[in-house]
Design a protein around this motif. Structure first.
Motif, short mmCIF file in Angstrom:
data_model
loop_
_atom_site.label_atom_id
_atom_site.label_comp_id
_atom_site.label_asym_id
_atom_site.label_seq_id
_atom_site.Cartn_x
_atom_site.Cartn_y
_atom_site.Cartn_z
N THR A 297 25.08 30.29 49.16
CA THR A 297 26.53 30.23 49.39
C THR A 297 26.91 29.55 50.70
N SER B 279 32.87 35.56 35.84
CA SER B 279 33.27 35.77 37.23
C SER B 279 32.62 37.04 37.75
N TYR C 53 30.92 32.49 40.26
CA TYR C 53 31.28 32.03 38.92
C TYR C 53 30.07 31.44 38.22
N SER D 262 28.85 28.51 40.92
CA SER D 262 29.66 28.17 42.09
C SER D 262 30.11 29.45 42.78
N HIS D 263 30.57 29.31 44.00
CA HIS D 263 31.02 30.45 44.78
C HIS D 263 32.24 30.08 45.59
N ASP D 264 33.24 30.93 45.54
CA ASP D 264 34.47 30.75 46.31
C ASP D 264 34.38 31.71 47.49
N ASN D 265 34.11 31.18 48.67
CA ASN D 265 33.94 32.02 49.85
C ASN D 265 35.21 32.79 50.21
N ALA D 266 36.35 32.15 50.07
CA ALA D 266 37.61 32.79 50.42
C ALA D 266 37.91 33.99 49.54
N LYS D 267 37.59 33.87 48.26
CA LYS D 267 37.84 34.95 47.31
C LYS D 267 36.65 35.87 47.14
N ASN D 268 35.52 35.51 47.75
CA ASN D 268 34.29 36.28 47.61
C ASN D 268 33.96 36.52 46.14
N THR D 269 34.01 35.45 45.37
CA THR D 269 33.79 35.53 43.94
C THR D 269 32.76 34.50 43.49
#
Length: 130
Positions: free
Chosen positions: A53, A21, A80, A71-78
């Protein structure tokens, strides 16, 4: 200042899995291109995987295709990196990176590993034993 912090590294046996992460500060919310790099002792740094992203387009170096997923979680700005079927040759220090520029194409434009990634994390060690 933009900060990237990696986590999730460790030691596993060949065939095992790890998920890395990379948590980014709010200043990287606008980064289109993010990537994972790795560097093993005595080897040059190589781009492992990249992601656009915005459009979700990904790139993988041939040696990890079918085994790794970025992968990328836009909401969490994280960011993986899911790593499956790990091999001893995957052993390296893994770094996440982000760019404050766009690749200049469409939302599906691939982010090349040679792009100007100007923000870097401090790295997390991945060791795969045979």
């Amino acid at each position: 200042q933009v900060q990237l912090v990696e986590s999730g590294g460790g030691s596993v046996q060949a065939g095992g899995s790890l998920r890395l992460s990379c948590a980014a500060s709010r200043y990287t919310y606008s980064s289109v291109c993010m990537a994972w790099f790795r560097q093993a002792p005595g080897k040059q740094r190589e781009g492992v995987a990249t992601i656009n992203t915005v459009g979700g387009t990904t790139y993988y170096v041939d040696s990890v295709k079918g085994r790794f997923t970025i992968s990328h979680d836009n909401a969490k700005n994280t960011l993986y990196l899911q790593m499956n079927s790990l091999k001893p040759e995957d052993t390296a220090m893994y770094y996440c990176a982000a760019a404050d520029s766009t690749p200049g194409g469409t939302a599906r434009t691939t982010c090349p590993p040679s792009f100007d990634y100007n923000y870097w994390g401090q790295g997390t060690q991945v060791t795969v034993s045979s």
